[in-house]
Scaffold this active site. Structure first.
Site, mmCIF file in Angstrom:
data_model
loop_
_atom_site.group_PDB
_atom_site.id
_atom_site.type_symbol
_atom_site.label_atom_id
_atom_site.label_comp_id
_atom_site.label_asym_id
_atom_site.label_seq_id
_atom_site.Cartn_x
_atom_site.Cartn_y
_atom_site.Cartn_z
ATOM 1 N N HIS A 1 -3.527 7.212 2.670
ATOM 2 C CA HIS A 1 -3.694 6.472 2.296
ATOM 3 C C HIS A 1 -4.523 5.463 2.936
ATOM 4 C CE1 HIS A 1 -4.234 2.196 1.109
ATOM 5 N NE2 HIS A 1 -3.670 1.633 2.332
ATOM 6 N N ASN B 1 -10.580 0.644 0.303
ATOM 7 C CA ASN B 1 -9.128 0.164 0.171
ATOM 8 C C ASN B 1 -8.316 -0.379 -0.787
ATOM 9 O OD1 ASN B 1 -5.783 0.227 0.830
ATOM 10 N ND2 ASN B 1 -6.120 -1.062 2.564
ATOM 11 N N CYS C 1 1.033 -1.487 -0.101
ATOM 12 C CA CYS C 1 -0.406 0.140 0.296
ATOM 13 C C CYS C 1 1.236 1.138 0.311
ATOM 14 C CB CYS C 1 -0.693 0.377 1.337
ATOM 15 S SG CYS C 1 -1.866 -1.497 0.936
HETATM 16 O O1 UT7 Z 1 -4.155 -1.018 3.648
HETATM 17 C C1 UT7 Z 1 -3.406 -2.417 4.284
HETATM 18 C C2 UT7 Z 1 -3.052 -1.026 6.034
HETATM 19 N N1 UT7 Z 1 -4.307 -2.054 6.166
HETATM 20 C C3 UT7 Z 1 -4.508 -1.291 7.145
HETATM 21 O O2 UT7 Z 1 -4.984 -1.116 7.370
HETATM 22 C C4 UT7 Z 1 -5.342 -2.457 8.172
HETATM 23 C C5 UT7 Z 1 -6.045 -1.884 9.300
HETATM 24 N N2 UT7 Z 1 -6.302 -2.239 10.190
HETATM 25 C C6 UT7 Z 1 -7.854 -2.597 10.258
HETATM 26 O O3 UT7 Z 1 -8.771 -1.311 9.387
HETATM 27 C C7 UT7 Z 1 -9.052 -3.131 10.981
HETATM 28 O O4 UT7 Z 1 -7.919 -3.354 12.065
HETATM 29 C C8 UT7 Z 1 -10.264 -4.016 10.409
HETATM 30 C C9 UT7 Z 1 -11.020 -3.597 9.807
HETATM 31 C C10 UT7 Z 1 -9.303 -4.978 9.576
HETATM 32 C C11 UT7 Z 1 -10.757 -4.756 11.905
HETATM 33 O O5 UT7 Z 1 -11.354 -3.830 12.484
HETATM 34 P P1 UT7 Z 1 -11.332 -4.400 14.296
HETATM 35 O O6 UT7 Z 1 -12.229 -3.315 15.104
HETATM 36 O O7 UT7 Z 1 -9.539 -4.197 14.908
HETATM 37 O O8 UT7 Z 1 -12.032 -6.092 14.479
HETATM 38 P P2 UT7 Z 1 -11.139 -6.928 15.172
HETATM 39 O O9 UT7 Z 1 -10.232 -7.036 14.161
HETATM 40 O O10 UT7 Z 1 -10.689 -6.649 16.448
HETATM 41 O O11 UT7 Z 1 -12.518 -7.512 15.663
HETATM 42 C C12 UT7 Z 1 -13.674 -7.619 16.017
HETATM 43 C C13 UT7 Z 1 -14.379 -7.962 15.909
HETATM 44 C C14 UT7 Z 1 -14.202 -10.340 16.073
HETATM 45 O O12 UT7 Z 1 -15.185 -10.895 16.605
HETATM 46 P P3 UT7 Z 1 -14.700 -10.835 18.186
HETATM 47 O O13 UT7 Z 1 -13.587 -12.347 18.231
HETATM 48 O O14 UT7 Z 1 -14.762 -9.750 18.575
HETATM 49 O O15 UT7 Z 1 -16.329 -12.262 18.219
HETATM 50 C C15 UT7 Z 1 -13.716 -10.324 14.311
HETATM 51 O O16 UT7 Z 1 -13.985 -12.145 14.076
HETATM 52 O O17 UT7 Z 1 -15.473 -8.731 14.476
HETATM 53 C C16 UT7 Z 1 -15.594 -9.608 13.601
HETATM 54 N N3 UT7 Z 1 -15.259 -9.279 12.183
HETATM 55 C C17 UT7 Z 1 -16.369 -8.876 11.364
HETATM 56 N N4 UT7 Z 1 -17.194 -9.096 12.037
HETATM 57 C C18 UT7 Z 1 -18.088 -8.859 10.768
HETATM 58 C C19 UT7 Z 1 -14.054 -8.902 11.691
HETATM 59 N N5 UT7 Z 1 -14.541 -8.590 11.054
HETATM 60 C C20 UT7 Z 1 -15.532 -8.683 10.471
HETATM 61 C C21 UT7 Z 1 -16.474 -8.373 9.477
HETATM 62 N N6 UT7 Z 1 -17.911 -8.221 9.567
HETATM 63 N N7 UT7 Z 1 -16.566 -8.681 7.945
#
Ligand code: UT7
Length: 315
Positions: free
Chosen positions: A242, A272, A113
């Site tokens: 980004h 993204n 990215c």
């Molecule tokens: O471009 C390169 C750089 N990329 C980035 O910078 C991305 C960086 N990361 C992020 O943007 C975020 O971490 C995400 C958007 C990927 C995830 O958001 P988060 O607030 O960090 O969520 P999480 O990974 O901590 O997950 C929270 C919950 C989990 O469930 P439990 O374990 O709390 O029960 C996940 O399983 O959300 C769940 N989850 C979803 N639920 C519904 C993860 N993806 C989804 C989804 N829909 N698509």
């Protein structure tokens, strides 16, 4: 002294729109989760006949038109992409062929990215040294082809598109400074294998860890660039970050005490687009006249590797 100045920008987005509601049919997710956790409402998806090169060509043509430049005036092409058609020939060579440029330097940049920022900083060095006079720098990505459409952690985040920038030699900046960084220690936190050494040529990500590092690295990079150049954050007219997650952008801007309405955002409708996200946002800000000549811009990226980088410029 040779400086590198932006004289044209262009974009291309595929026609097909994939909404969060559409994704609800594919994986266990919801429009509410995606929009509140990421800021994304929809993204564009390339059709089967589109390629990173066909998208790059259209973006480049728009940039050439804005710059009133002929393709044969370009002596350097760098394409930032993590979704190339081939290892070789490079996307830059395919683009050179499409633009009918008989001979020039052409190569791809691999920095996930952060690829566009790496490519722009590299092109600037060519222009500063006098090795190139006019450079075409493109970010083009078909992320939809490297998604595991069963993995809700990643497939809801990415989109397709291309953005292009034309740089020329100038007596005044232009690009004032750039800062690039990388840390291979975190190589396993955000990956896209080739498929040659294992079966899965899909993006995998530890979202939480990437989030934390992205905020830290991009905030530090902005501070470094403004301080090194005798400016303050308040001297920056537009930050073009980004577009990975609106919460990442908000966290950075809050730390910098920088207003949200001075950052160009495309994430809501594009998701993204990896190496394409910054040139797409830059082109949007220029074409809708928010970005004006003489203003200070800061481009900021973070991605797999980890890699990161910023560019301070006067438009
Ligand atoms: O471009 C390169 C750089 N990329 C980035 O910078 C991305 C960086 N990361 C992020 O943007 C975020 O971490 C995400 C958007 C990927 C995830 O958001 P988060 O607030 O960090 O969520 P999480 O990974 O901590 O997950 C929270 C919950 C989990 O469930 P439990 O374990 O709390 O029960 C996940 O399983 O959300 C769940 N989850 C979803 N639920 C519904 C993860 N993806 C989804 C989804 N829909 N698509």
């Amino acid at each position: 002294m040779n400086y590198a100045k932006i004289i044209g920008t262009g974009s291309y987005l595929p026609r097909k729109v994939l909404s969060n509601k559409d994704l609800e049919q594919l994986v266990e997710t919801s429009d509410e989760w995606i929009s509140s956790r990421t800021g994304i409402h929809s993204r564009r998806i390339a059709s089967t006949h589109e390629t990173v090169t066909s998208m790059a060509e259209i973006a480049a043509q728009h940039a050439l038109k804005m710059a009133q430049l002929e393709p044969n005036q370009i002596d350097l092409i760098i394409v930032a992409t993590c979704t190339p058609e081939n290892f070789f020939p490079s996307t830059a060579c395919l683009l050179q062929h499409r633009l009918k440029i008989p001979d020039c330097i052409a190569f791809d940049m691999s920095a996930a990215c952060s690829g566009f920022v790496y490519a722009l900083a590299t092109a600037e060095q060519y222009i500063r040294s006098g090795a190139a006079k006019q450079a075409l720098v493109v970010g083009s990505e078909i992320m939809s082809r490297v998604m595991d459409w069963k993995d809700r952690n990643t497939c809801v985040l990415f989109g397709d598109g291309a953005g292009a920038v034309l740089l020329t030699q100038a007596n005044e900046p232009g690009i004032i400074d750039s800062q690039l960084g990388a840390s291979g220690t975190e190589k396993d936190l955000l990956t896209l294998p080739t498929g040659l050494y294992d079966d899965a040529a899909y993006v995998r990500m530890n979202g939480r860890e990437v989030f934390k590092m992205a905020v830290e690295a991009m905030t530090n990079s902005v501070r470094h660039l403004v301080e090194e150049n005798g400016l303050t954050v308040q001297d920056i007219d537009w930050i073009i970050p980004h577009q990975a997650n609106i919460r990442i952008i908000k966290a950075i801007l809050t730390r910098l005490n920088f207003p949200m309405d001075r950052a160009i955002m495309t994430i809501h409708e594009q998701g993204n687009t990896s190496g394409a996200s910054i040139p797409l946002a830059l082109d949007q800000g220029i074409r809708d006249h928010r970005i004006q000549p003489g203003q200070h811009l800061l481009l900021e990226a973070f991605g797999g590797g980890f890699t990161w980088g910023g560019i301070l410029l006067k438009y």
